[in-house]
Design a protein around this motif. Sequence first.
Motif, mmCIF file in Angstrom:
data_model
loop_
_atom_site.group_PDB
_atom_site.id
_atom_site.type_symbol
_atom_site.label_atom_id
_atom_site.label_comp_id
_atom_site.label_asym_id
_atom_site.label_seq_id
_atom_site.Cartn_x
_atom_site.Cartn_y
_atom_site.Cartn_z
ATOM 1 N N THR A 187 0.815 -1.226 0.000
ATOM 2 C CA THR A 187 0.000 0.000 0.000
ATOM 3 C C THR A 187 0.842 1.267 0.000
ATOM 4 N N ASP B 193 0.300 4.440 -2.692
ATOM 5 C CA ASP B 193 -0.245 5.640 -2.061
ATOM 6 C C ASP B 193 0.558 6.876 -2.454
ATOM 7 N N GLU B 194 1.885 6.740 -2.490
ATOM 8 C CA GLU B 194 2.719 7.872 -2.874
ATOM 9 C C GLU B 194 2.466 8.268 -4.332
ATOM 10 N N ARG C 93 -0.788 10.156 -4.480
ATOM 11 C CA ARG C 93 -0.634 11.517 -3.966
ATOM 12 C C ARG C 93 0.038 12.414 -5.026
ATOM 13 N N PHE D 298 -6.164 9.449 3.192
ATOM 14 C CA PHE D 298 -6.492 8.244 2.418
ATOM 15 C C PHE D 298 -7.693 7.567 3.068
ATOM 16 N N GLU E 57 -10.838 4.238 2.322
ATOM 17 C CA GLU E 57 -11.257 3.100 1.513
ATOM 18 C C GLU E 57 -12.766 3.160 1.316
ATOM 19 N N ARG F 14 -9.277 2.283 -2.829
ATOM 20 C CA ARG F 14 -8.518 3.121 -1.893
ATOM 21 C C ARG F 14 -8.298 4.458 -2.587
ATOM 22 N N VAL G 88 -7.447 8.985 -2.263
ATOM 23 C CA VAL G 88 -6.864 10.109 -1.554
ATOM 24 C C VAL G 88 -7.627 11.368 -1.977
#
Length: 457
Positions: free
Chosen positions: A42, A46-47, A50, A109, A111, A124, A126
Motif C-alpha cells: 500500500t 499511495d505515494e 498523492r 487516504f 477506503e 482506496r 486520496v
Amino acid sequence: MRIEELRAGTSFRLAFLFAALFGSASLIFVAAVYTMASQFLTGNPDERMRAEAAKFNNRTGVQAERVMDQHSVDDITGRRPFGLFDARGGWLAGNLHCLPDPRPADESFFETKVDNAQEHTLYRSVLHRLPSGAIVVVSRNIEELQKFRNELLEATLGALGLMILLGAGGGMLIGIGSLRRLDKVIRAIEGITRGDLAGRLPSRGTNDDVDRLVRVVNSMLDQIERLMGEVKGVCDSIAHDLRTPLTRLLAALERANRRNLPAAQRSGEIEEAIAEVRMMLRTFAALLRISEIEDSARRASFSNVDLAEVVVDAIDYYEPAADHKSIRLIFERGIGSPHSIQGDKDLLFEAVGNLIDNAIKFTPAGGSVSITLAQGPTLIVSDTGCGISRAQRENVKLRFHRGDNARKSAGSGLGLPLVDAIARLHGMDLNLEDGSPGCRVVMRPAPSSIHQKLVED
C-alpha cells in the motif's frame, strides 16, 4: 490413563510449553510479515496516488476537467476512478461521481466499497484540495490486495490452529509415552518392594536421562541383592560353622566339670575351651571388621597412598613366614607406571597382607609367590600352590565359604571376603584366575563410573 495424570506429567507440560512458545514466536513472525507486506503493497501506490493528485495544482479548471474526461476514456474497466468536485462537493468531471459521506479530511487516504448489483469492489482513494478550492479524488482498485490480506490472515490463523493442535497432540503422545514408561518402572519397583530382589528396572537402551538413572538404580539393586544374599549366607554359615566349635567348647567344659578329673587335665580342658572362645571371638571380630569396611565410614579419611610402598611393607612383614617354608617372594614393579591411589593405608596393607598370607599358606615348600604391581594400579599375587577351581572362584569371596583345598588348614573363611570388601571400598575389583599352576589373584580398578566417582568423592 487419567487426564489428571497426563496433565501433571512433566513431559506433557514441557511439550505443551514448547509448543506454546513456538506458536507464539511463529504468530509474532507471521504478524510482522503480514504488516510489512501490507505496508509495502500500500505504501508505494499511495505515494503515486498523492503525486498524481498534486499534478492538478497547476491546471486550470477547464484543463483539469479535460484531463479527467480523458482519464475516463482511458480507464474503461474503472479500476482507477478519478473525480473532480467543486468546493461544496459537487461533481464536475471524471468517472468517480460522488464523495463518501461523511467526507474525509483533506490529504487523507480512505477506503470505499462499491457494493451493488453490478459490482462489489473495494477502492482506496486520496482526497486532495486544489489551490482554487476544488477537490480532486484519485482512487485505485485494491480488491486483489484485500484478497491477499484475507488469504494471508486465513493462512496465519489456520497455521496457528494446526500448530496448537499438533502441539497439544504431540504433548499428549509424549506425555502418554513417558507415563507408560514410568508405569513400567513403578511396577518393577513395586515388585522389588514385595520381595523380588532379582527384579530390575526396565531400560530402553537409548542412553537418555531415564536410562542413565535406571542403570544407577539397577546397580544399586545389584549391590543390595548381593548384600542381602551375603547376610543370608552369613546367618547360614554362622549356624553351620560355629556349631562345631560350640560343640567342642561344650564338651570341654563338661569334661572340666567332672569332679574326679585331675587338676592338670582339668586345666588342659579349660585351656582348650578358652582357645575355642578366642577363635570364635576372632571370627566375630572379622565379621565386624568387614561390616565396618562395607559401611564406607573410613572413606572420609582417604589420602594419597603409594601402593608400591604398601606392598613392600607387606612383603617385609611376611618374608619370615615364607622363609620358614622355603618359599621365594618375588616382587615385580612396573617402571614408570603410576602406583598412587586414594585410600586408607592401613586397610590396603591388610588386604595385600591377606593375599600374601593366603598365597604362602597354600603354596607347598620350595614354591614361589609372585607379587606384581602394574599400571592402573593393578596388584597381582600369583602362587604355585594347589589353586582354586573355576566353580569356586566366586564362592570363596563369600563369608565363611572355604574351598575344598582350604578345609584341611585352619581358618574361618573370612580372609578373601575381607580383601574383597577393602577392594570395593577403594573402587577396585577382586578377581581370581588360573595361575597354571596355582592361583592368580588380581585386584584392579573397577570399570564402573559409579565406583570411580565414589573414590574421587
